[in-house]
Design an enzyme around this catalytic site. Sequence first.
Site, mmCIF file in Angstrom:
data_model
loop_
_atom_site.group_PDB
_atom_site.id
_atom_site.type_symbol
_atom_site.label_atom_id
_atom_site.label_comp_id
_atom_site.label_asym_id
_atom_site.label_seq_id
_atom_site.Cartn_x
_atom_site.Cartn_y
_atom_site.Cartn_z
ATOM 1 N N GLU A 191 0.835 -1.196 0.000
ATOM 2 C CA GLU A 191 0.000 0.000 0.000
ATOM 3 C C GLU A 191 0.876 1.256 0.000
ATOM 4 O O GLU A 191 0.683 2.175 -0.780
ATOM 5 C CB GLU A 191 -0.915 0.008 1.222
ATOM 6 C CG GLU A 191 -1.754 1.285 1.308
ATOM 7 C CD GLU A 191 -2.655 1.339 2.545
ATOM 8 O OE1 GLU A 191 -2.281 0.757 3.583
ATOM 9 O OE2 GLU A 191 -3.712 1.962 2.457
ATOM 10 N N GLU B 156 2.906 11.219 11.008
ATOM 11 C CA GLU B 156 3.558 10.965 12.301
ATOM 12 C C GLU B 156 4.078 9.533 12.381
ATOM 13 O O GLU B 156 5.177 9.284 12.888
ATOM 14 C CB GLU B 156 2.563 11.237 13.444
ATOM 15 C CG GLU B 156 2.264 12.715 13.667
ATOM 16 C CD GLU B 156 1.459 13.363 12.539
ATOM 17 O OE1 GLU B 156 0.730 12.643 11.822
ATOM 18 O OE2 GLU B 156 1.576 14.588 12.362
#
Lengths: 355, 406
Positions: free
Chosen positions: B254, B389
């Site tokens: 992905e 993050e």
Amino acid sequence: MAVLTEEQTMLRDMAHEWADNESPVTAFRKMRNGAPASFYDPEAWTAQAGMGWAGILVPEEQGGVGMGYLSLGLVLEQLGRNLAATPLAATATATAAILIGGSDAQKAAWLPRIASGEVVATLAIDEGPRFGGAIAAAVTGGKLSGTKQFVAEGDSAQLFIVAATDGLYLVEGDAGVTRAPRKLADSRSHAQVVFDNAPADRLEGGEDLLTQVTDRAAIGTAAEMLGMAEAAFAQTNDYLKTRVQFGQVLASFQALQHRMAKMFTELELMRSAVEAGLEAADSGRANISQEASLAKAVANETLHLVSREMIQLHGGIGMTDEHDAGFYLKRARVLEQMWGNAAWHRDRFARLNGY
Amino acid sequence: MATAPEIDAPLNALDDFRTQARDWLAANFPPSLKGRDNAMSAVEGPTEEDAEQRAWREAMGEKGWGVPTWPKEYGGGGLSRAEARVLQEEMTRAGAWNPIGGMGVMMFGPTLLEYGSEEQKREHIPAIARGEVRWCQGYSEPGAGSDLASLQCFAEDHGDHYIVNGQKTWTSGGQWADKCFMLVRTDKSKKHEGITFLLCDMDTPGVEVKPIQLISGSSPFCETFFTDVKVPKSNRVGREGEGWTIGKRLLQHERNSLSGGGSAAGRMFAGTPLAQIAKKYVGVDSEGRIADADLRTRIARHEMDLRSFMLTLRRASLEAKSNQGPSAATSIMKNVGARIMQERSELLIEIRGMAGLGWEGEGFEEDALKDVRHWLFGKAVSIYGGSTEIQNNVIAKRILGMLDHQ
């Protein structure tokens, strides 16, 4: 890291090893404390020339190794890591001027002496504190007069490539040349050089030659800055892994991890921009200005970030003269000004792209 | 020196393949379909195919070139990476686009090829390769986003089948999907080792899908509810408890596809140059420069960032090809790609002023209306597929070795 030939890989590894063994930052500190008139260690320069680095751009038939700009960049990067005080960058960009604009006679006269390390050469372009200002130095009857305020390696160079109103000139560093040291924060050689009716030998080409030369100077400087940024980053990362606060190593704090990840990200982009600049110089295209502006603007911004964070993340110890962090910060700011600051290059990049 | 052209120099075999690909495209891709690729179908949903589009998809499916590097025996193209690159170049040259895509191609297929049983590969891979089946991803849950391993959706063992109960969320394209690959909990006593990888038909009784309306006005994501849903054990990929390993592998696929190999990134940024739009809306000064000096500089900064990013993609690909091992540069791609895309959107909104904030109806340029939706939907890019993050955590831990505890 760009895809390198076997030759280039060997060159880079050799430069890496030499810089770590023979020219660690302690060597720079020693030079600074000793403050020799040349502001570099002549023995180290001789050693560099002995390894062929002074002639890295010079073709083999003129005594060089003819390896090109990417190879030069690999060496400057390795030297930049350890802040090696060397006239290599200045000499190489002066060499570029002769290679591009020199007649056969001029090449024959200077290139072999440069390649052997006998002659330290430098560019004397700007007259004020900023790059790209008006040039007043002028030549009449083969004699050049004018003042350049901050010439890198100007304290000891034997050959100057001087920008005058009508082009670039070769000036030998004796007759009609007066130098006065200008001590900048980086403790390297920057001299005010006054030319007073100095005999001058014109290089072919005008405006365009000047741009071609300073673009290559900007790219070479960016390569040196890449090495500095890498080293400043690596030292900071190492420090965070050893320093304990609140019972934990600093490296385990997410706030600091993300600042380091951000810097790492910018460093990867910087490497791509710098290597693309060096490759553009090697490809021999006349107009490499976009690549030069990209490389220098990105290098300026990234080294600015990394050198500033190096101090902040080291805390108080980074503020001390005893620590190396300050050396990186001070040298970074000088190189940021050299050959165009980030704003100058962004402005030109926009103009070159038609906006 | 070794530069790009040398490495990319076609060998004779590639020349032959290039001719073959060119001829085939000339015979099969109707020029009338140029530029009719719906790049937004993931967000806006599948559109009705006309006869020509259908024929093009079937031709590509037959040839296996929608998934050019997958094995031939499962309906792939069986091409080498170099041949696939040539095919992509020839498609670009012909203005052709790949009609076969989606999550089956991007992530599930490659994962199943690695971990699936022979029966599972034969059942699912050819249908993906022909673009006949749409897959969605059942990973995230309301309480398990970045901390995915906290997932609670439970599959209870009933001998030859599982009974699944729980909720998934952010199921992209769930309302249009035929099938779902999902992570479920089969053991509540272990966190990572208690997870299993299952395949579920979306029309199984007990599966309920509710689209979520986003700030952009579109609803590409869904909440998906599972109530006593029966999933045969033959639909389990790998062993029970092996789901975390398989699921993580899928996430790598992905991430790679989201970071965009060169062509995806190129498409992403191939819009009208910002400077051109800025000149139109902001005007020019006496020297022909964008009249707003601050904006002009920020556009230059953005363009430089974009160019550095494209150079980094190229560098990483050259480094990978020259067997220097995986380039550390790949770890930064998703964050930088997201940042540049979002920045471009923000600049577009700023450049057009009020005219850049049109929501619908009269009085706005079509592009401006589209760009508003892109701007808002684009906020998802730094959240999905591993948030900025999380990516930074990965860089700090895996590359910089920063997770030192004493």
